[in-house]
Structures are given as C-alpha cells and as structure tokens.
Design a protein around this motif. Structure first.
Motif, PDB file in Angstrom:
ATOM      1  N   MET A   1       0.838  -1.207   0.000  1.00  0.00           N
ATOM      2  CA  MET A   1       0.000   0.000   0.000  1.00  0.00           C
ATOM      3  C   MET A   1       0.868   1.251   0.000  1.00  0.00           C
ATOM      4  SD  MET A   1      -2.951  -1.255   2.688  1.00  0.00           S
ATOM      5  CE  MET A   1      -3.170   0.365   3.319  1.00  0.00           C
ATOM      6  N   PHE A   2       1.901   1.248   0.806  1.00  0.00           N
ATOM      7  CA  PHE A   2       2.797   2.399   0.892  1.00  0.00           C
ATOM      8  C   PHE A   2       3.419   2.694  -0.474  1.00  0.00           C
ATOM      9  CE2 PHE A   2       6.903   4.426   1.570  1.00  0.00           C
ATOM     10  CZ  PHE A   2       6.574   5.460   2.428  1.00  0.00           C
ATOM     11  N   LYS A   3       3.863   1.646  -1.163  1.00  0.00           N
ATOM     12  CA  LYS A   3       4.491   1.829  -2.472  1.00  0.00           C
ATOM     13  C   LYS A   3       3.517   2.419  -3.490  1.00  0.00           C
ATOM     14  CE  LYS A   3       8.106  -1.623  -2.099  1.00  0.00           C
ATOM     15  NZ  LYS A   3       8.637  -2.888  -2.593  1.00  0.00           N
ATOM     16  N   LYS A   4       2.239   2.046  -3.401  1.00  0.00           N
ATOM     17  CA  LYS A   4       1.240   2.606  -4.317  1.00  0.00           C
ATOM     18  C   LYS A   4       1.063   4.102  -4.089  1.00  0.00           C
ATOM     19  CE  LYS A   4      -1.505  -1.576  -4.836  1.00  0.00           C
ATOM     20  NZ  LYS A   4      -2.776  -2.210  -4.507  1.00  0.00           N
TER      21      LYS A   4
ATOM     22  N   GLU B   1       5.557   5.374   9.894  1.00  0.00           N
ATOM     23  CA  GLU B   1       4.484   6.290  10.287  1.00  0.00           C
ATOM     24  C   GLU B   1       3.182   5.944   9.550  1.00  0.00           C
ATOM     25  OE1 GLU B   1       7.062  10.338  11.280  1.00  0.00           O
ATOM     26  OE2 GLU B   1       6.576   9.870   9.188  1.00  0.00           O
ATOM     27  N   PHE B   2       3.307   5.559   8.296  1.00  0.00           N
ATOM     28  CA  PHE B   2       2.160   5.176   7.472  1.00  0.00           C
ATOM     29  C   PHE B   2       1.445   3.971   8.079  1.00  0.00           C
ATOM     30  CE2 PHE B   2       0.492   2.661   3.884  1.00  0.00           C
ATOM     31  CZ  PHE B   2      -0.291   3.595   3.228  1.00  0.00           C
ATOM     32  N   VAL B   3       2.207   2.948   8.431  1.00  0.00           N
ATOM     33  CA  VAL B   3       1.622   1.743   9.026  1.00  0.00           C
ATOM     34  C   VAL B   3       0.927   2.085  10.335  1.00  0.00           C
ATOM     35  CG1 VAL B   3       2.145  -0.511  10.069  1.00  0.00           C
ATOM     36  CG2 VAL B   3       3.195   0.146   7.884  1.00  0.00           C
ATOM     37  N   ALA B   4       1.553   2.919  11.145  1.00  0.00           N
ATOM     38  CA  ALA B   4       0.948   3.312  12.426  1.00  0.00           C
ATOM     39  C   ALA B   4      -0.394   4.002  12.196  1.00  0.00           C
ATOM     40  CB  ALA B   4       1.900   4.219  13.200  1.00  0.00           C
TER      41      ALA B   4
END
Length: 164
Positions: A13-16, A80-83
C-alpha cells in the motif's frame, strides 16, 4: 506486533501511495495518486464524484500528516504510514471512505453494484494483474452473485486494514 503478512500488505500500500518512490509520502504523492486515478475514470473534472474523491484525498493527507508525521517534517515514512493505517479512527474516517469513493466510481452504470467487468477494468487501469484482480473479486463477492455490493466492499476494505 505486526505480522509478516500485515507488513507485506502495508508495504505494498505504501508503495502505491509513494508515487515518486523516494521512500516517504508527501502531499504531492497523494495529489498525484488521486489525480492519476481520476484521470482513468470517465468522471468529468469538477463533477460531484470528482470533488468527493479529491476532498477525501486531501483529508487522507491531513490525517496522515496530523496523526502519523511524528517529527513534523511534512513527510510520512513507511513506519508512520503503518501506524496511521492501523488506527481504527483513521481506517474508518479516512481510508474506507476514500477507497469506497474510488470503487463507486468504477460502477459506471450507477446500479449501486460493481460487476466483474467493471472491477477488472478499474483494476487494470490501476495497473494490477488480471489474475490477482479476479481472485480478489471472488474473495469480496461473498454471495457469489457476480456483483460487489457496497457492504461487501466495506467489509473487504475493513478486513484489508485490520490487524491480523
């Protein structure tokens, strides 16, 4: 504790979202993701659906920045994104409405459902492989009627963001 499956899902998801691939998400990444996806729809610029998705993209950035940008540098790291995405309020108030707005735009005939053809066309426009998209559709289509309802999509998105 984050499982490997969860880590892999959030990394994808982060890479997208990290449109320039520099390892951080900034507002420009969100803007590019939103406008790029909107350009692949038939929605005219400025229509209510277009504005709704754009507004939700802005809300996504502001919630990420306020709730996840722990050092205040206007850049969100993968950690931070995952959090942020693991927080139920972020998931329910931002991530789910944002994803549903895009999914609803995929339903081009305005019947409130997304057919397999509409789903595959939308997933292909996002650059996802055909077989992966077909398998995901089959997982989401709980009643196996060949259509995705809003509720099926909501449950899928919630499950996608839920801690495993």
């Amino acid at each position: 504790m984050v499982t490997q499956t969860e880590r892999d899902r959030f990394q994808a998801m982060f890479k997208k979202v990290d449109s320039d691939g520099d390892g951080v998400i900034e507002q420009v990444d969100i803007d590019q993701m939103v406008q790029g996806a909107l350009a692949k729809t038939t929605a005219p610029v400025g229509c209510p659906e277009w504005r709704r998705v754009t507004d939700l993209g802005n809300k996504l950035w502001h919630m990420l920045q306020q709730g996840a940008d722990t050092n205040g540098d206007s850049r969100v790291t993968a950690r931070e994104f995952v959090a942020a995405y693991r927080r139920p309020d972020f998931r329910d108030e931002v991530a789910i409405p944002f994803e549903l707005a895009f999914l609803e735009m995929a339903g081009s005939d305005n019947d409130g459902k997304i057919s397999l053809g509409e789903w595959l066309t939308w997933q292909e426009a996002k650059g996802l492989p055909l077989m992966e998209s077909l398998e995901e559709f089959q997982q989401i289509d709980i009643d196996s009627d060949g259509y995705l309802t809003r509720e099926e999509c909501v449950q899928h998105v919630k499950q996608s963001y839920a801690a495993q």
